[in-house]
Design a protein around this motif. Structure first.
Motif, PDB file in Angstrom:
ATOM      1  N   ALA A   1       8.806  -4.811  -0.859  1.00  0.00           N
ATOM      2  CA  ALA A   1       7.534  -3.545  -0.778  1.00  0.00           C
ATOM      3  C   ALA A   1       6.055  -3.911  -0.210  1.00  0.00           C
ATOM      4  N   LEU A   2       6.192  -4.794  -0.690  1.00  0.00           N
ATOM      5  CA  LEU A   2       4.402  -5.258   0.360  1.00  0.00           C
ATOM      6  C   LEU A   2       4.010  -4.230   1.273  1.00  0.00           C
ATOM      7  N   VAL A   3       5.493  -4.806   2.674  1.00  0.00           N
ATOM      8  CA  VAL A   3       5.010  -3.869   3.993  1.00  0.00           C
ATOM      9  C   VAL A   3       5.571  -2.710   4.020  1.00  0.00           C
ATOM     10  N   ILE A   4       6.462  -2.383   2.763  1.00  0.00           N
ATOM     11  CA  ILE A   4       6.098  -0.644   2.773  1.00  0.00           C
ATOM     12  C   ILE A   4       5.357   0.185   2.334  1.00  0.00           C
ATOM     13  N   ALA A   5       4.278  -0.422   1.751  1.00  0.00           N
ATOM     14  CA  ALA A   5       3.307  -0.057   0.960  1.00  0.00           C
ATOM     15  C   ALA A   5       1.772  -0.374   1.830  1.00  0.00           C
TER      16      ALA A   5
ATOM     17  N   LEU B   1      -4.203  -0.698  -5.039  1.00  0.00           N
ATOM     18  CA  LEU B   1      -3.631  -2.119  -6.138  1.00  0.00           C
ATOM     19  C   LEU B   1      -2.191  -2.607  -6.214  1.00  0.00           C
ATOM     20  N   PHE B   2      -1.678  -2.230  -5.824  1.00  0.00           N
ATOM     21  CA  PHE B   2      -0.178  -2.672  -5.328  1.00  0.00           C
ATOM     22  C   PHE B   2      -0.300  -3.633  -4.435  1.00  0.00           C
ATOM     23  N   VAL B   3      -0.961  -3.200  -3.515  1.00  0.00           N
ATOM     24  CA  VAL B   3      -0.505  -4.507  -2.520  1.00  0.00           C
ATOM     25  C   VAL B   3      -1.877  -6.177  -2.543  1.00  0.00           C
ATOM     26  N   ILE B   4      -2.562  -5.368  -3.770  1.00  0.00           N
ATOM     27  CA  ILE B   4      -3.708  -6.600  -3.905  1.00  0.00           C
ATOM     28  C   ILE B   4      -2.611  -7.462  -5.544  1.00  0.00           C
ATOM     29  N   LEU B   5      -1.908  -7.148  -6.099  1.00  0.00           N
ATOM     30  CA  LEU B   5      -1.194  -7.232  -6.903  1.00  0.00           C
ATOM     31  C   LEU B   5      -0.463  -8.049  -6.533  1.00  0.00           C
ATOM     32  N   ARG B   6       0.532  -7.766  -5.307  1.00  0.00           N
ATOM     33  CA  ARG B   6       1.161  -8.241  -4.874  1.00  0.00           C
ATOM     34  C   ARG B   6       0.592  -9.897  -4.386  1.00  0.00           C
ATOM     35  N   VAL B   7      -0.255  -9.408  -3.650  1.00  0.00           N
ATOM     36  CA  VAL B   7      -0.935 -10.495  -2.896  1.00  0.00           C
ATOM     37  C   VAL B   7      -1.797 -11.930  -3.386  1.00  0.00           C
TER      38      VAL B   7
END
Length: 366
Positions: free
Chosen positions: A13-17, A285-291
């Motif tokens: 999911a992070l890779v796709i974002a 925001l999605f990337v930051i939350l996943r990290v």
């Protein structure tokens, strides 16, 4: 070594974002660097950026494949190598637009300062991760020194924007390691006391002008305040739905300087409007939350420190660039990760996120 079973634990999911943000940036670079008066219509910048993304993905795979502890164990060598490159730049680097920041290679240019964020995150993660208990004042001083040396070398180029991205790395890792709030307060007081000295002896005239015109850009509307004014016009002209792909005026007609680099977000706002801005902000925001989740799931302190170090620099760049693009912060040479044009920045950022994926993926290993 890379174990085949670890493949199933990659955060796809992070890779796709990340790939979505890279694609969005590639579209905006293509649009911004197109020539509306020419039948050929476009420069090669989007092709160069595509090559940078490809090399960055190779770097990501490399930093993902080896155990992150291998990188932290060798972090002192990576750090020393970085300092060597920064010193080389100061004496023999290529000068462009009044700054000496690049090393000329046969087919491209290399900007070592972009890799400082990853190198500093690695060396600080190792330094604080090897200590048990809360860091002492001496630990904080040593960690600060490890950060200050490359920061000073980068600022000397001069590249104050990139230099400042190292500060959040140190603060994030030191705070997570247990730095007391009293120490943070002391650092803030020292920063405030050093501000007049920096203004008098360290900042260049153009840097002072950028800060002073931030308050009132109209005092130098055709000089230092020009970019700030044009950025506000560009963002505001997009409206809700934007003017459409390749139909912007500020970016297309070159009213906004370096729109493909520092002000790529302004071009996005003009062409795709508020809807496009929401998509981009949602992805960031999605990337930051996943990290953040990767840091929480890390199996050891070393992994958590490394992930938070990478995230701190990334988040600082995102927040500052977006506020700068909206005319809410002084203009600095801080790019928008994954979207702004720049090969070294793209490769370094993707390599850093390879380490993030590495930490999350190996949470199940011994």
């Amino acid at each position: 070594m890379f174990e085949r079973k670890l493949y199933h634990h990659i955060d796809w999911a992070l890779v796709i974002a990340i790939l979505a943000l890279c694609s969005l940036g590639l579209m905006m670079i293509y649009s911004t660097t197109s020539d509306p008066t020419s039948a050929r219509a476009a420069s090669r910048m989007h092709i160069t950026q595509l090559y940078a993304i490809a090399l960055g993905l190779v770097a990501m795979v490399f930093t993902l494949t080896l155990d992150y502890r291998t990188f932290t164990d060798k972090s002192h060598l990576i750090y020393i190598g970085l300092l060597g490159l920064l010193l080389y730049v100061l004496f023999f680097g290529h000068v462009q637009m009044g700054a000496r920041r690049w090393i000329l290679l046969k087919f491209a240019t290399l900007q070592p300062s972009e890799f400082a964020k990853v190198a500093v995150a690695l060396v600080l993660a190792k330094f604080f991760g090897e200590n048990r208990g809360a860091p002492t004042w001496m630990d904080i001083a040593i960690g600060g020194g490890l950060t200050f040396i490359p920061l000073a070398l980068i600022a000397k180029e001069p590249d104050l924007g990139t230099a400042m991205t190292l500060v959040p790395v140190f603060l994030a890792v030191a705070y997570l390691a247990g730095m007391p709030m009293r120490a943070l307060g002391v650092l803030c007081v020292c920063f405030l006391l050093a501000t007049p000295v920096a203004w008098r002896f360290m900042l260049k005239d153009y840097q002072k002008s950028r800060i002073s015109t931030f308050i009132d850009p109209s005092q130098d509307a055709k000089g230092a305040g020009y970019q700030q004014i044009q950025a506000r016009i560009t963002v505001g002209s997009g409206g809700l739905s934007g003017k459409g792909f390749k139909h912007g005026t500020q970016g297309q007609l070159r009213f906004l300087p370096v729109a493909h680099n520092d002000f790529i977000f302004s071009v996005l706002a003009e062409e795709q409007g508020f809807a496009g801005v929401l998509v981009a902000l949602g992805l960031y925001l999605f990337v930051i939350l996943r990290v953040l989740e990767a840091a929480r799931l890390a199996k050891d302190r070393l992994g958590s420190y490394l992930v938070l170090g990478v995230l701190a620099s990334f988040t600082f760049q995102v927040v500052y660039n977006i506020t700068m693009s909206a005319g809410l912060a002084p203009v600095k040479g801080i790019t928008l990760p994954f979207m702004s044009y720049g090969g070294s920045s793209m490769i370094a950022t993707l390599a850093g996120f390879g380490l993030v994926l590495n930490v999350r993926m190996r949470r199940f290993t011994n």
